[in-house]
Structures are given as C-alpha cells and as structure tokens.
Design an enzyme around this catalytic site. Structure first.
Site, mmCIF file in Angstrom:
data_model
loop_
_atom_site.group_PDB
_atom_site.id
_atom_site.type_symbol
_atom_site.label_atom_id
_atom_site.label_comp_id
_atom_site.label_asym_id
_atom_site.label_seq_id
_atom_site.Cartn_x
_atom_site.Cartn_y
_atom_site.Cartn_z
ATOM 1 N N TYR A 98 -4.316 -26.922 69.623
ATOM 2 C CA TYR A 98 -4.855 -27.596 70.940
ATOM 3 C C TYR A 98 -5.368 -26.408 71.971
ATOM 4 O O TYR A 98 -6.241 -26.471 72.532
ATOM 5 C CB TYR A 98 -3.922 -28.366 71.669
ATOM 6 C CG TYR A 98 -3.863 -29.658 71.183
ATOM 7 C CD1 TYR A 98 -4.702 -30.741 71.841
ATOM 8 C CD2 TYR A 98 -3.002 -30.290 70.093
ATOM 9 C CE1 TYR A 98 -4.879 -31.836 71.166
ATOM 10 C CE2 TYR A 98 -3.174 -31.531 69.529
ATOM 11 C CZ TYR A 98 -4.077 -32.415 70.133
ATOM 12 O OH TYR A 98 -3.860 -33.693 69.683
ATOM 13 N N GLU A 140 1.494 -37.852 68.485
ATOM 14 C CA GLU A 140 1.271 -37.448 67.199
ATOM 15 C C GLU A 140 2.600 -36.911 66.409
ATOM 16 O O GLU A 140 2.854 -37.242 65.119
ATOM 17 C CB GLU A 140 0.440 -36.304 67.020
ATOM 18 C CG GLU A 140 -1.071 -36.850 67.353
ATOM 19 C CD GLU A 140 -2.281 -35.287 68.031
ATOM 20 O OE1 GLU A 140 -1.822 -34.514 67.842
ATOM 21 O OE2 GLU A 140 -3.087 -35.942 68.410
#
Length: 426
Positions: A98, A140
C-alpha cells in the site's frame, strides 16, 4: 472518519480531482510499472491494463470512497470495500504494497494538478487514501485468516484431474490438491484465483468462479477470450492470456497454483424465500455452482434460473441446467437464445435440443421455457420477496437490474458479480 479540516478540503477539491482522475490513474500505473515492473508481470492483469478497465475501476473506487466520506461522514462504503478486499485477498496483496501505491499515486496527482496540489490538499487526500487503505488491510487480514493463509501466501499447488469441453469456447477443469490435504471450505458463488506461468516468464493471475465442488477437489470453468471482442461488440481487448493458455496447454495432470475461495457475492444460507438467477454467457458458472448446492441441500425454495446466450451450442452447462432444475421441486429455467433454435446444430446432447424445440413449439415444457431474442425479465412472474443474483457482461446486468426494479424487486435484493474490474451498475 475524515477530520473536519480535511473534509472541507476534500469537498472543495473533489470536483477537480474527479474531473482529472482518469488522467491521474493512467499516469499512476505508468509510474508504478516503470518503478516496479514485476507488479505488471506477476500481479496485475495485463489484459485489463491494455484495455483500460483497471484504470477506470481504480478511478471509480477512489472517487466513490471520497464522495462517501464527505456525504456520509459517520459511515463507510462497506459493500465496495468488501468487494475490493476479497479480490485483493485472493491475489495475495500484502500490507507493505500500500505505501508503494500511495507513493506513485500522489506523484501522479501532483503532476496532473500542478500548483493546485498544496500541502493542505496533500494532507487531506493522504487522509482519504490511508482511511481506505487501512480499512482494506483490516478486511483482507480477516479474510486471509479465515482462509488459513497469511502475508499474501495464498498459492497452493493443484493437479488437474480432468477436463470437460463444455462448448467450443468453454472448458471445465477439475482440480485436486497436489499435497493430498483437504480442499478449503467455500460458499456457493465464490471464486478462486489461478496463477499460470506464460511463455515470457510472467506469472499472470485470473479469477474464476467455482462451477462446482466435486468430492476432494474444486471445479472451475474457463471461457477462452478472443481478441477484439467485449460483451459481443468490437473492442480493443487483447486475447485472454491465461484463458488461452489453459485451453491450449492444460488437458490433465498439469499443476496449477490456486488460491483459497474468496468472494462476497454468495448464496445466502438463511431464509426460504424465492431466488432468481439471471446470467448471460459464461456468467452462468456461479449460478450452476449455486444450483448444485441447492440440489445437494434438498432445497424446496421457489427458484427461477434465467439465462441468455447466442445459441444452444454456445450455452455452457445447458444439460446440467436441465438436470439440476428437474431435481428441484419448485424450480424453472427460462432461456433466451439470440439466434434461436436452429436445425442441425451439433450439440453433444442433440436429443435435448430437439426436446427443447418441441416443447417450445408445442407449449408443453413445464420446467424449461425457451425464447428467441434478448432476455426480458419483465416477461416473468417474479414472486414477492425474491432475492436476485446477476452475472454476465456489465451491459447485460444493467439491463437485467433495470427490468428487476421495474418488476418490483428492491435494489437491496439484487446482487451481482463482475468478471473483471468492477465498474458498478449505476
């Protein structure tokens, strides 16, 4: 959620960012893949990059998330986040990726918007990005833990135990764990990611719905994607790399690397209300999986299965649909073929084709009705309280959703699965 100062800045700059988001995301991917070419080679779908659909989906998700934050600050778009998180988890996306995305995305924003990107603007949109990123990471991690995998290590070797040629374009692959351990649990409607190594060394990944779960294994059905067509119309799409590889080179005995099942569009386990499954083309795969589950459970629910295809020859699982419908006491199948029922079509179940034609002409069919033309769900008597599931090309699902709404099915009771980047139906 957003701080009050950032909310004001995002509200003020949202029109400019939204207006340029397509240019921003195109530049973002260019920067990302220049710096990290392995991500394009081994994680991102090169076909979706070539036709631009992944850029559109990223742009839409960022704009939608920011718009939700400023319009409804006390909530978050959990449905959208869950859908993205399921796909990320099945691809093995990791938390440490990310910051890489953030670096190149904000570089693209600064380059496209220029002097308008002040420190205040960067702080506000940075807050938006990390709110979305942290929400996705949390979902997730939970999904991966439930599937028994960690740190993006989703790949497990499966041996191809068999192959069934459903149509000229669709093949079913029966997969069994190469390590002999049990298959992971799944829910009807879910999909798995399949990773294959292509001739140029790339390890490309695609996601395929479970079209069944035979004893001790998994079952996926893959349509070979031809170049230059999308939803039956000309496009810039390249030929499907992974689907072409599977059709040409995988016949039995090979090893494929497969993720655990993921996916948020699943058959609800509670309730006894009516169900409607509407699909087109290869969109029938999750529907066949759901029907198989209902048969195994001995369901007595009212079930309508509606499917649209070019012709009986191109209709995958046509015989299975009749077989499963016959086993469900309150189920019917409604079929629409654009090219109609023609004589001399070389189906493996030629008797079934003649039976369909005779029933359609004589009006004697009880469980299966066959029509010529495009699907029109307003022709059906849809029971009150119906929950609907849609799968197929996006234009088809938009039309089906509109027809269901016109027939009185509430929007909240209409669920859909997209094969590819989710651009939404609205």
């Amino acid at each position: 959620m957003l701080s009050s100062e950032s909310a004001k800045t995002v509200t003020a700059t949202l029109p400019a960012v939204s207006g340029a988001i397509g240019e921003i995301t195109a530049l973002f991917y260019e920067k990302l893949f220049t710096a990290r070419p392995e991500l394009l080679r081994d994680l991102f779908n090169r076909g979706n990059q070539a036709n631009g659909s992944q850029r559109q989906a990223l742009a839409a998700s960022i704009a939608a998330f920011a718009s939700h934050l400023v319009a409804r600050p006390d909530s978050r778009p959990d449905t959208m986040l869950a859908r993205i998180a399921h796909k990320h988890a099945s691809l093995g996306v990791r938390e440490d990726q990310y910051p890489i995305v953030r670096e190149h995305l904000f570089a693209a924003i600064a380059e496209v918007l220029g002097d308008a990107v002040t420190d205040e603007v960067v702080r506000a949109w940075d807050e938006v990005y990390w709110l979305m990123a942290h929400a996705l990471v949390a979902i997730e991690k939970r999904l991966s833990a439930e599937a028994g995998v960690q740190d993006g290590k989703v790949w497990r070797p499966y041996r191809v135990a068999g192959r069934i040629q459903e149509t000229d374009e669709v093949a079913t692959f029966l997969l069994q764990p190469a390590d002999g351990a049990p298959v992971p649990p799944s829910r009807p409607g879910q999909y798995v990611s399949v990773q294959v190594q292509l001739p140029d060394g790339a390890r490309q990944i695609r996601q395929y719905s479970l079209s069944g779960q035979p004893d001790g294994g998994l079952q996926i059905s893959v349509k070979r994607v031809a170049a230059g067509r999308r939803a039956g119309a000309p496009s810039k799409d390249p030929a499907g790399e992974v689907s072409g590889h599977l059709h040409a080179h995988v016949h039995g005995g090979e090893i494929l690397y497969v993720s655990p099942p993921f996916g948020d569009v699943v058959l609800s386990e509670d309730g006894a209300g009516p169900l409607l499954f509407a699909s087109a083309g290869i969109g029938c795969t999750p529907m066949i999986g759901m029907l198989s589950h209902l048969v195994a459970e001995g369901s007595r629910r009212r079930i309508i299965t509606a499917h649209a295809d070019r012709s009986p020859v191109t209709h995958p699982f046509r015989t299975d649909l009749r077989r499963l419908t016959d086993k469900l006491p309150h189920a019917t199948a409604e079929l629409w073929y654009e090219e109609g029922l023609q004589d001399g079509e070389g189906l493996r179940d030629g008797e079934g084709l003649r039976r369909d034609r005779d029933e359609a002409e004589q009006g004697t069919a009880e469980a299966v009705t066959v029509r010529t033309g495009l699907m029109d769900l307003t022709q059906l008597a849809i029971p009150a309280g119906t929950t609907a599931y849609l799968c197929g090309p996006v234009p088809f699902m938009k039309a089906a959703r509109t027809q269901l709404l016109a027939s009185g099915v509430p929007a909240a009771q209409i669920h859909y699965e997209v094969f590819g980047p989710d651009l939404g139906l609205d």
